[in-house]
Design a protein around this motif. Structure first.
Motif, PDB file in Angstrom:
ATOM      1  N   PRO A   1       0.832  -1.216   0.000  1.00  0.00           N
ATOM      2  CA  PRO A   1       0.000   0.000   0.000  1.00  0.00           C
ATOM      3  C   PRO A   1       0.866   1.266   0.000  1.00  0.00           C
ATOM      4  N   HIS A   2       1.956   1.268   0.775  1.00  0.00           N
ATOM      5  CA  HIS A   2       2.825   2.453   0.825  1.00  0.00           C
ATOM      6  C   HIS A   2       3.407   2.740  -0.559  1.00  0.00           C
ATOM      7  N   TYR A   3       3.955   1.724  -1.220  1.00  0.00           N
ATOM      8  CA  TYR A   3       4.596   1.953  -2.519  1.00  0.00           C
ATOM      9  C   TYR A   3       3.555   2.317  -3.576  1.00  0.00           C
ATOM     10  N   PHE A   4       2.372   1.715  -3.484  1.00  0.00           N
ATOM     11  CA  PHE A   4       1.312   2.003  -4.459  1.00  0.00           C
ATOM     12  C   PHE A   4       0.896   3.476  -4.391  1.00  0.00           C
ATOM     13  N   ARG A   5       0.902   4.049  -3.175  1.00  0.00           N
ATOM     14  CA  ARG A   5       0.521   5.462  -3.024  1.00  0.00           C
ATOM     15  C   ARG A   5       1.524   6.399  -3.703  1.00  0.00           C
ATOM     16  N   LEU A   6       2.723   5.902  -3.991  1.00  0.00           N
ATOM     17  CA  LEU A   6       3.731   6.763  -4.622  1.00  0.00           C
ATOM     18  C   LEU A   6       3.530   6.890  -6.129  1.00  0.00           C
ATOM     19  N   ILE A   7       2.720   6.031  -6.718  1.00  0.00           N
ATOM     20  CA  ILE A   7       2.467   6.119  -8.172  1.00  0.00           C
ATOM     21  C   ILE A   7       1.634   7.371  -8.443  1.00  0.00           C
ATOM     22  N   ARG A   8       2.116   8.192  -9.397  1.00  0.00           N
ATOM     23  CA  ARG A   8       1.324   9.377  -9.774  1.00  0.00           C
ATOM     24  C   ARG A   8       0.630   9.167 -11.104  1.00  0.00           C
ATOM     25  N   ALA A   9       1.250   8.400 -11.988  1.00  0.00           N
ATOM     26  CA  ALA A   9       0.659   8.207 -13.314  1.00  0.00           C
ATOM     27  C   ALA A   9       1.152   6.891 -13.906  1.00  0.00           C
ATOM     28  N   VAL A  10       0.342   6.347 -14.826  1.00  0.00           N
ATOM     29  CA  VAL A  10       0.742   5.134 -15.530  1.00  0.00           C
ATOM     30  C   VAL A  10       2.088   5.370 -16.214  1.00  0.00           C
ATOM     31  N   GLY A  11       3.018   4.445 -16.016  1.00  0.00           N
ATOM     32  CA  GLY A  11       4.310   4.548 -16.704  1.00  0.00           C
ATOM     33  C   GLY A  11       5.322   5.433 -16.009  1.00  0.00           C
ATOM     34  N   ASP A  12       5.004   5.976 -14.843  1.00  0.00           N
ATOM     35  CA  ASP A  12       6.001   6.823 -14.166  1.00  0.00           C
ATOM     36  C   ASP A  12       7.077   5.931 -13.516  1.00  0.00           C
ATOM     37  N   PRO A  13       8.130   6.539 -12.959  1.00  0.00           N
ATOM     38  CA  PRO A  13       9.261   5.721 -12.484  1.00  0.00           C
ATOM     39  C   PRO A  13       8.895   4.735 -11.378  1.00  0.00           C
ATOM     40  N   ILE A  14       7.877   5.032 -10.601  1.00  0.00           N
ATOM     41  CA  ILE A  14       7.446   4.101  -9.554  1.00  0.00           C
ATOM     42  C   ILE A  14       6.667   2.948 -10.208  1.00  0.00           C
ATOM     43  N   TRP A  15       5.762   3.319 -11.078  1.00  0.00           N
ATOM     44  CA  TRP A  15       4.973   2.329 -11.826  1.00  0.00           C
ATOM     45  C   TRP A  15       5.877   1.308 -12.514  1.00  0.00           C
ATOM     46  N   ARG A  16       6.865   1.805 -13.234  1.00  0.00           N
ATOM     47  CA  ARG A  16       7.722   0.894 -14.010  1.00  0.00           C
ATOM     48  C   ARG A  16       8.444  -0.118 -13.144  1.00  0.00           C
TER      49      ARG A  16
END
Ligand SMILES: *Cc1c(COP(=O)(O)O)cnc(C)c1O
Ligand code: SF4
Length: 347
Positions: free
Chosen positions: A42-57
């Motif tokens: 849940p913590h890491y998922f909250r860091l995603i801002r948009a599809v394909g961003d550096p966290i998402w990838r």
């Protein structure tokens, strides 16, 4: 159950759960997840801002993982360098002890993606005892690196048993832990865990931040608790195409790490692991990034750039070449891009 275990149980593990938040092709991603497991805390998922961003990838499965078939599953030949299961003895003085088969979240670029989170990586109490025995009867080993998987996903009790076992071995100088928990599940760094780690000295912990957006207040507090417990903190970053292969991103990351008392240790060139080809950069890209940091960033913030050679041949540093010999003359490039002649001593 402790709070961190409850939070971990709330992780996203299926493409359907992702589809509730983002437009994804569930059927295609399901094929990837069948081969390589998915888990996003849940913590890491909250860091995603948009599809394909550096966290998402870094955390969302990608169909390209199934296209990359030319590379070996185990490029570092870890299986053949294991005298007992889950222990890799590649260097005479160091042993890599894979004590945990699971991680808080599964990184898509992981070098052990062939087995993390899979049944083949399950570590039994018998395996742990066999590993401790091997270390105890091999006096050349001075440095044991607990890795996995992620050792901090083990219960406090089991971790304490392993650390106690290691501290009874007189020929060990130090113990290291490799863990991505401060990034993915910072709430796991409890006061109780820190009290347990304080007793085991000297202890080095290399964590794994890849992007400045991972340096959240929660991660910073987790690192502060560890540092206050006397744990020496280092960081290993993997150079990842489309995530952090940019000098400005890495400058911000390495500066941010020093501010939270974490010393950048290694910048890893991507291993040649099957299923990770879309993250690979050229060696020249890494060298160019290092050159642009040198001279404009505290030397303490600059990690060593290393390649772990295929076939288990070991890690080697890759350094920008500043010294050039021209006949009898030695010329050295300056960090600003100039060149000066250096009065070399003649042999
Ligand atoms: C990376 C690694 C080590 C530790 O190497 P250092 O350069 O000392 O950090 C030890 N054993 C294995 C198998 C490794 O892959
Ligand atoms: S935390 Fe480390 S071992 Fe686990 S999936 Fe990520 S890179 Fe691999």
């Amino acid at each position: 159950m402790e709070d961190w275990q409850k939070n971990l149980a709330q992780s996203l593990t299926t493409p359907e759960q992702l589809a509730a938040h983002f437009p994804v092709d569930v059927a295609t991603l399901a094929l990837v997840v069948e081969r390589y497991p998915m888990r996003i805390t849940p913590h890491y998922f909250r860091l995603i801002r948009a599809v394909g961003d550096p966290i998402w990838r870094q955390c969302v499965p990608d169909p390209r993982e199934l296209d990359d078939l030319d590379q070996p599953e185990d490029p570092l030949a870890e299986e053949s360098l294991s005298p007992v299961p889950h222990l890799v003895h590649r260097y005479p003085d160091r042993a890599l002890f894979l004590v945990s088969g699971t991680c808080a979240g599964y990184c898509r670029f992981c070098t052990r993606k062939r087995k993390v989170g899979c049944a083949t990586m399950r570590v039994t109490m018998g395996d742990v005892r066999a590993g401790l025995d091997y270390i105890a009867r091999t006096p050349q080993i001075r440095d044991v690196i607990l890795s996995g998987g992620d050792p901090l996903l083990m219960s406090d009790l089991l971790l304490k048993e392993i650390l106690d076992g290691l501290s009874r071995i007189p020929h060990l100088d130090l113990v290291r832990i490799g863990s991505r928990v401060p990034v993915m599940l910072p709430e796991r760094i409890t006061e109780r865990l820190c009290a347990l780690l304080r007793c085991c000295c000297p202890l080095y912990l290399n964590t794994h931040f890849n992007h400045p957006r991972e340096i959240t207040p929660e991660a910073a507090e987790a690192c502060a608790r560890l540092a206050d417990a006397g744990v020496q903190l280092g960081n290993q970053t993997v150079l990842l195409k489309g995530v952090n292969d940019d000098p400005e991103v890495l400058r911000e990351l390495f500066r941010g790490l020093l501010k939270i008392r974490v010393r950048p240790y290694y910048l890893h060139h991507m291993d040649l692991t099957r299923g990770t080809g879309h993250f690979r950069t050229a060696i020249a890209d890494g060298v160019a990034i290092l050159e642009s940091l040198r001279g404009t960033l505290s030397g303490l913030a600059i990690p060593q750039y290393v390649i772990d050679l295929p076939g288990g041949k070991g890690k080697v540093p890759v350094c920008p070449d500043y010294v050039q010999r021209m006949g009898d003359e030695v010329w050295v490039r300056t960090p600003e891009g100039g060149r000066i002649r250096f009065p070399e001593v003649r042999g």
